[in-house]
Each structure stands twice: as structure tokens, then as C-alpha cells.
Scaffold this motif. Structure first.
Motif, PDB file in Angstrom:
ATOM      1  N   UNK A 187     -14.469 -21.042  23.296  1.00  0.00           N
ATOM      2  CA  UNK A 187     -13.293 -21.662  22.686  1.00  0.00           C
ATOM      3  C   UNK A 187     -13.618 -21.819  21.213  1.00  0.00           C
ATOM      4  N   UNK A 188     -12.744 -21.422  20.344  1.00  0.00           N
ATOM      5  CA  UNK A 188     -13.067 -21.463  18.924  1.00  0.00           C
ATOM      6  C   UNK A 188     -11.846 -21.839  18.083  1.00  0.00           C
ATOM      7  N   UNK A 189     -12.135 -22.196  16.868  1.00  0.00           N
ATOM      8  CA  UNK A 189     -11.079 -22.539  15.919  1.00  0.00           C
ATOM      9  C   UNK A 189     -11.420 -21.918  14.575  1.00  0.00           C
ATOM     10  N   UNK A 190     -10.444 -21.296  13.972  1.00  0.00           N
ATOM     11  CA  UNK A 190     -10.617 -20.669  12.653  1.00  0.00           C
ATOM     12  C   UNK A 190      -9.873 -21.467  11.594  1.00  0.00           C
ATOM     13  N   UNK A 191     -10.538 -21.715  10.488  1.00  0.00           N
ATOM     14  CA  UNK A 191      -9.897 -22.379   9.342  1.00  0.00           C
ATOM     15  C   UNK A 191     -10.036 -21.457   8.141  1.00  0.00           C
ATOM     16  N   UNK A 192      -8.915 -21.077   7.563  1.00  0.00           N
ATOM     17  CA  UNK A 192      -8.966 -20.250   6.343  1.00  0.00           C
ATOM     18  C   UNK A 192      -9.430 -21.104   5.167  1.00  0.00           C
ATOM     19  N   UNK A 193     -10.309 -20.532   4.371  1.00  0.00           N
ATOM     20  CA  UNK A 193     -10.829 -21.216   3.185  1.00  0.00           C
ATOM     21  C   UNK A 193     -10.188 -20.586   1.948  1.00  0.00           C
ATOM     22  N   UNK A 194      -9.614 -21.436   1.115  1.00  0.00           N
ATOM     23  CA  UNK A 194      -8.906 -20.929  -0.071  1.00  0.00           C
ATOM     24  C   UNK A 194      -9.602 -21.256  -1.395  1.00  0.00           C
ATOM     25  N   UNK A 195     -10.236 -22.471  -1.455  1.00  0.00           N
ATOM     26  CA  UNK A 195     -10.778 -22.930  -2.735  1.00  0.00           C
ATOM     27  C   UNK A 195     -11.870 -23.966  -2.511  1.00  0.00           C
ATOM     28  N   UNK A 196     -13.043 -23.854  -3.084  1.00  0.00           N
ATOM     29  CA  UNK A 196     -13.484 -22.881  -4.080  1.00  0.00           C
ATOM     30  C   UNK A 196     -14.061 -21.602  -3.469  1.00  0.00           C
ATOM     31  N   UNK A 197     -14.130 -21.477  -2.150  1.00  0.00           N
ATOM     32  CA  UNK A 197     -14.602 -20.229  -1.540  1.00  0.00           C
ATOM     33  C   UNK A 197     -13.448 -19.580  -0.785  1.00  0.00           C
ATOM     34  N   UNK A 224      -5.035 -27.741  25.835  1.00  0.00           N
ATOM     35  CA  UNK A 224      -4.510 -28.008  24.503  1.00  0.00           C
ATOM     36  C   UNK A 224      -5.262 -29.113  23.785  1.00  0.00           C
ATOM     37  N   UNK A 225      -5.608 -30.151  24.526  1.00  0.00           N
ATOM     38  CA  UNK A 225      -6.317 -31.278  23.917  1.00  0.00           C
ATOM     39  C   UNK A 225      -7.707 -30.859  23.457  1.00  0.00           C
ATOM     40  N   UNK A 226      -8.370 -30.055  24.280  1.00  0.00           N
ATOM     41  CA  UNK A 226      -9.710 -29.585  23.909  1.00  0.00           C
ATOM     42  C   UNK A 226      -9.618 -28.669  22.675  1.00  0.00           C
ATOM     43  N   UNK A 227      -8.622 -27.809  22.659  1.00  0.00           N
ATOM     44  CA  UNK A 227      -8.438 -26.932  21.486  1.00  0.00           C
ATOM     45  C   UNK A 227      -8.183 -27.763  20.232  1.00  0.00           C
ATOM     46  N   UNK A 228      -7.410 -28.819  20.378  1.00  0.00           N
ATOM     47  CA  UNK A 228      -7.139 -29.696  19.241  1.00  0.00           C
ATOM     48  C   UNK A 228      -8.400 -30.371  18.724  1.00  0.00           C
ATOM     49  N   UNK A 229      -9.284 -30.727  19.643  1.00  0.00           N
ATOM     50  CA  UNK A 229     -10.550 -31.346  19.225  1.00  0.00           C
ATOM     51  C   UNK A 229     -11.408 -30.349  18.444  1.00  0.00           C
ATOM     52  N   UNK A 230     -11.486 -29.113  18.929  1.00  0.00           N
ATOM     53  CA  UNK A 230     -12.278 -28.104  18.207  1.00  0.00           C
ATOM     54  C   UNK A 230     -11.652 -27.837  16.833  1.00  0.00           C
ATOM     55  N   UNK A 231     -10.323 -27.802  16.806  1.00  0.00           N
ATOM     56  CA  UNK A 231      -9.625 -27.649  15.515  1.00  0.00           C
ATOM     57  C   UNK A 231     -10.067 -28.731  14.543  1.00  0.00           C
ATOM     58  N   UNK A 232     -10.111 -29.963  15.018  1.00  0.00           N
ATOM     59  CA  UNK A 232     -10.432 -31.083  14.128  1.00  0.00           C
ATOM     60  C   UNK A 232     -11.880 -31.013  13.640  1.00  0.00           C
ATOM     61  N   UNK A 233     -12.783 -30.663  14.529  1.00  0.00           N
ATOM     62  CA  UNK A 233     -14.188 -30.527  14.113  1.00  0.00           C
ATOM     63  C   UNK A 233     -14.335 -29.398  13.092  1.00  0.00           C
ATOM     64  N   UNK A 234     -13.660 -28.279  13.342  1.00  0.00           N
ATOM     65  CA  UNK A 234     -13.715 -27.145  12.408  1.00  0.00           C
ATOM     66  C   UNK A 234     -13.131 -27.539  11.052  1.00  0.00           C
ATOM     67  N   UNK A 235     -12.041 -28.273  11.088  1.00  0.00           N
ATOM     68  CA  UNK A 235     -11.387 -28.734   9.868  1.00  0.00           C
ATOM     69  C   UNK A 235     -12.320 -29.629   9.045  1.00  0.00           C
ATOM     70  N   UNK A 236     -12.998 -30.547   9.717  1.00  0.00           N
ATOM     71  CA  UNK A 236     -13.912 -31.468   9.021  1.00  0.00           C
ATOM     72  C   UNK A 236     -15.097 -30.702   8.432  1.00  0.00           C
ATOM     73  N   UNK A 237     -15.634 -29.767   9.194  1.00  0.00           N
ATOM     74  CA  UNK A 237     -16.777 -28.982   8.707  1.00  0.00           C
ATOM     75  C   UNK A 237     -16.350 -28.127   7.506  1.00  0.00           C
ATOM     76  N   UNK A 238     -15.193 -27.484   7.620  1.00  0.00           N
ATOM     77  CA  UNK A 238     -14.716 -26.625   6.529  1.00  0.00           C
ATOM     78  C   UNK A 238     -14.480 -27.440   5.257  1.00  0.00           C
ATOM     79  N   UNK A 239     -13.841 -28.587   5.404  1.00  0.00           N
ATOM     80  CA  UNK A 239     -13.561 -29.428   4.235  1.00  0.00           C
ATOM     81  C   UNK A 239     -14.837 -29.914   3.564  1.00  0.00           C
TER      82      UNK A 239
END
Lengths: 96, 147
Positions: B41-51, B81-96
Motif C-alpha cells: 500500500x503506498x502513497x505518492x506526493x508530488x514535490x513542487x518546491x524547492x525540489x 480507505x481509512x488505512x490509505x488515508x493514514x498512509x497519505x498523511x504520513x507521506x504528506x508529513x514526510x514530504x513536507x
């Protein structure tokens, strides 16, 4: 303590903020939740909200719109209880 | 800057800090993460700035459910869906956090997380990192160049 509205499209993120607020001493009846900015506006009209903690990266209402509404402090995820308490304290001081 | 240029010195402390502060479990780099696991199960976050590029956070279905159950402490049922949302949130925090480390003076620019499932074949211009929580749970982070 002020009533706090947590705005985030992620249920997990809202729970994590709620967890921080609980550690900071907030009761469950002092915290409210909304999934996005538009829902937050409805909550603001209906509840006695003193403070809004909002994600900046959401569908429906984005960072630019939220900042235009007067966001005054930015805390980077993941939130810690200490960082949250410090930001709230700074805002209380600025409002006094 | 290309996202695939984000090296271990940046990403490893960021991932361990996010996992530890969110899950209250120590985390450490562990390169044995299985990217070919069909249950990922994975989540992708696009990075725009600064990378520029994308960050992918992945874990197996069973481990994602275990993380969810631990994180929510039984407050919420671990449905897909709930598990996917959790991975999304972790990915979002790591990316930020990763973007903030690159330039603390610039507001990080990133997209909304996008959940997925299944194996993650290697991509051109990609760096992969593995992590293990103290309870044995494994997670992978991929940093992908804009192609």
C-alpha cells in the motif's frame, strides 16, 4: 482554554492534532473538526470557536485562501504538543 | 533541484522523526524493504518546491493495517480507505518536512497525496530508502525525479 476547530481533509491528521491538544490539557468538548475550509466556515458560524488549526494543503480551500483569511502562525507537520502549546501561547500573547 | 537528489542525510532523519513523533516508536534505516511485495500500500506526493519530483511512502498491507490499529488505538476500524488515508498523511508529513529541510526559508510546495497499491517497479532517476520500526514493521520511501 479556547475552543479549537481542527481543519484537515485527513481524518488521521485531525486525530493527531486532537491527540496533541488532549496532551496539552484540552477537553474533548473543546475541540471541533472540519474536513475542509468551507465546512470550517460553517462550523465557525455555528460554534463558539476561538482558535482554528488548519492544514494548508487541502482540496476545496487552499493555502492562499486560508492565508487571506488571516492565518497568523504556521507549524510544520508532524505537530508536537510542545510546538502546538507554544504557538497557541504566542497567539494568546499577541491577542492580549 | 531534482527530488532524486535528496540524499540519506536529509531523508533518513526526516522519516525517523516523523515516524517516531507520530507512532511513538523508534525507527531506523533498514535497506531490506521489499519493493516487489504485491500487497504494498503506498502513497505518492508530488514535490513542487524547492525540489521537483515525487515522494512515495510504502508498506505491506498487513503492516499498514497494524500501524493503523496502533495509531488509532481502536477508535476507528481499519478499512481500506481509512488505512490509505493514514498512509497519505504520513507521506504528506514526510514530504513536507523533507522539502523544509532543503530550504527552511521557503514555504514547501507539494501536491495532495495519492494512494495506490501493488508492487512499485524501479523508476528512472529514483532513490529508495528502507526503514524499520522497533516493533519490526517495515516501510519504504522512494524519491523520484521528474521525468
Amino acid at each position: 482554554m479556547p475552543n479549537v476547530l481542527i481543519v484537515d481533509d485527513s481524518a488521521t491528521a485531525r486525530m493527531l492534532v486532537r491527540r496533541c491538544l488532549t496532551i496539552c490539557g484540552y477537553r474533548a468538548d473543546q475541540t471541533f473538526e472540519a474536513e475542509h475550509g468551507r465546512a470550517a466556515l460553517d462550523q465557525l458560524k455555528a460554534e463558539g470557536i476561538d482558535l482554528v488549526i488548519s492544514d494548508l494543503n487541502m482540496p476545496v480551500m487552499d493555502e492562499e485562501e486560508l492565508r487571506a483569511m488571516g492565518a497568523t502562525a504556521v507549524i510544520r507537520k508532524p505537530l508536537s504538543p510542545a510546538a502546538l502549546a507554544a504557538a497557541i501561547s504566542r497567539m494568546d500573547g499577541a491577542a492580549a | 533541484m531534482n527530488a532524486a537528489e535528496i540524499d540519506a542525510q536529509i531523508i533518513e532523519p526526516v522519516v525517523t522523526e516523523v515516524l517516531e513523533s507520530t507512532l511513538f516508536l523508534a525507527a531506523e534505516p533498514d535497506p531490506s524493504f521489499d519493493w516487489e511485495d504485491g500487497s504494498l500500500r503506498w502513497s505518492t506526493v508530488d514535490l513542487h518546491r524547492p525540489a521537483l519530483g515525487a515522494l512515495v511512502l510504502a508498506t505491506s498491507a498487513a503492516e499498514a493495517e497494524a500501524i493503523f490499529t496502533m495509531l488509532w488505538a481502536g477508535e476507528r476500524v481499519a478499512d481500506e480507505g481509512a488505512v490509505a488515508g493514514m498512509i497519505d498523511e504520513l507521506a504528506n508529513a514526510i514530504a513536507g518536512q523533507a522539502l523544509a529541510q532543503l530550504d527552511p526559508h521557503q514555504s514547501p510546495g507539494l501536491g495532495l497525496p495519492d494512494a495506490g497499491r501493488g508492487t512499485l517497479p524501479p523508476a528512472a532517476g529514483e532513490r529508495r530508502y528502507g526503514f524499520r520500526l522497533e516493533d519490526g514493521t517495515r516501510l519504504g520511501v522512494s524519491l523520484r525525479a521528474l521525468v
